[in-house]
Design a protein around this motif. Sequence first.
Motif, PDB file in Angstrom:
ATOM      1  N   ASN A  78      42.218  36.883  49.249  1.00  0.00           N
ATOM      2  CA  ASN A  78      42.684  37.000  50.640  1.00  0.00           C
ATOM      3  C   ASN A  78      43.719  38.117  50.802  1.00  0.00           C
ATOM      4  N   SER A 115      52.261  31.763  57.157  1.00  0.00           N
ATOM      5  CA  SER A 115      50.830  32.031  57.216  1.00  0.00           C
ATOM      6  C   SER A 115      50.481  33.488  56.907  1.00  0.00           C
ATOM      7  N   VAL A 116      51.465  34.358  56.735  1.00  0.00           N
ATOM      8  CA  VAL A 116      51.119  35.757  56.481  1.00  0.00           C
ATOM      9  C   VAL A 116      51.132  36.046  54.982  1.00  0.00           C
ATOM     10  N   PRO A 117      50.237  36.951  54.553  1.00  0.00           N
ATOM     11  CA  PRO A 117      50.205  37.261  53.120  1.00  0.00           C
ATOM     12  C   PRO A 117      51.465  37.995  52.663  1.00  0.00           C
ATOM     13  N   PHE A 137      45.122  37.984  45.125  1.00  0.00           N
ATOM     14  CA  PHE A 137      44.100  36.990  45.473  1.00  0.00           C
ATOM     15  C   PHE A 137      43.057  37.647  46.373  1.00  0.00           C
ATOM     16  N   SER A 175      46.509  38.553  49.491  1.00  0.00           N
ATOM     17  CA  SER A 175      47.900  38.219  49.243  1.00  0.00           C
ATOM     18  C   SER A 175      48.158  38.391  47.745  1.00  0.00           C
TER      19      SER A 175
END
Length: 349
Positions: free
Chosen positions: A311, A215-217, A309, A313
């Motif tokens: 987000n 779940s982490v970038p 991106f 990431s």
Amino acid sequence: MVPSETLQYVGIVQLLLHFSWKWVGLIAMDNQAGEHFLRTMEQMLSENGICSAFTKRAPVKNQANTVAELIPTFYSNSSFLLDTQVKVIVVYGETSTIVWVATGIWLTSLSGGSEYLEQSSSWKVWIITAQIDFSLIDFQKSWNMGIFHGALSFTLHTDKVPGFQTFANIRKPSWAKEDGFIKYFWESVFDCVFLSADMQTETGKICTGEETLESVPATVFELRMTGHSYSVYNAVHALARALQNMHSSTPSKKVMANEDGLASLQVKPWQLHSFLQRIAFNNSAGDEISLNDHGELAGGFDITNVVTFPNNSYVRIKIGMLDPHSPPGKELTIHEDTIEWHKNLTQVR
Ligand SMILES: *[C@@H]1O[C@H](CO)[C@@H](O)[C@H](O)[C@H]1NC(C)=O
Ligand SMILES: *[C@@H]1O[C@H](CO)[C@@H](O)[C@H](O)[C@H]1NC(C)=O
């Protein structure tokens, strides 16, 4: 276990020639390695009809650890970012070097207002050398990676090691018995703290231990094996194999178990050299690992395109490679049509 640095210099020049980029800026870390890079590059560039528009020296990590410390080094120094003639900047150094650059862009955008960020002519193509890693836990969580969208990055060759992603995915702090590192890592990655008996007050988020690395970038943790990790992986295997080869070619008396039950070899480190030099094996990813006459890994570099991106990431897409086994002048292969450039960059050549 990393390829020769000279190959990377050759690759930078071939990349610049490929796109007919003739006017480039150079940023290097302010130490001996950085000086060597600047001296070598300036010579190679001029031999190939490429001009260096400027050279900048970025403070090395122990001189500037925090953003606050970086700010003064930039104020007198950042106008080069606004030079609209320079479209291409090569950055050589370590992660702290790119942090310095990012800080500079941030400061420039503060003083220049949003205009700077919008101004297409001030956008650059960043060419980033292999020692730089974007995954810097503390800093990048709040950093806008978008500024490096479209960067071309030399990376140590990496490959898919079977099982690694699953292994990284299922690690949990509760497995920590022999791992003194994972709790600190977890707290840092997930911005949380583990409750402990001696803790006075609860502040901030509590770690459950069930968070997932998926779940982490990528700016915080890259789940695929990075080139750096892949080099370490190969180094450990090479050493293990060298030890095994030495062990099987010498009488078994030389291995003794110590109190911890760990085998300790009664050998001097240098006795391992000849075994290491002759090492050649296929690793679990199917890559052949061997060393050349200079004791360097006879491998090449991947060239990747940084795609970010919203987000924050990013992924690195392999768009080419540098192969030391190719004839001189032909080391670089590049798949130009797969490159994503920064959207503000209207013209690449
Ligand atoms: C970020 O966005 C990309 C593209 O939409 C997506 O593939 C990726 O999984 C996201 N990463 C995170 C950590 O949310
Ligand atoms: C590695 O694999 C290739 C292809 O299967 C083979 O030709 C080569 O001999 C192997 N190398 C070693 C050192 O085992």
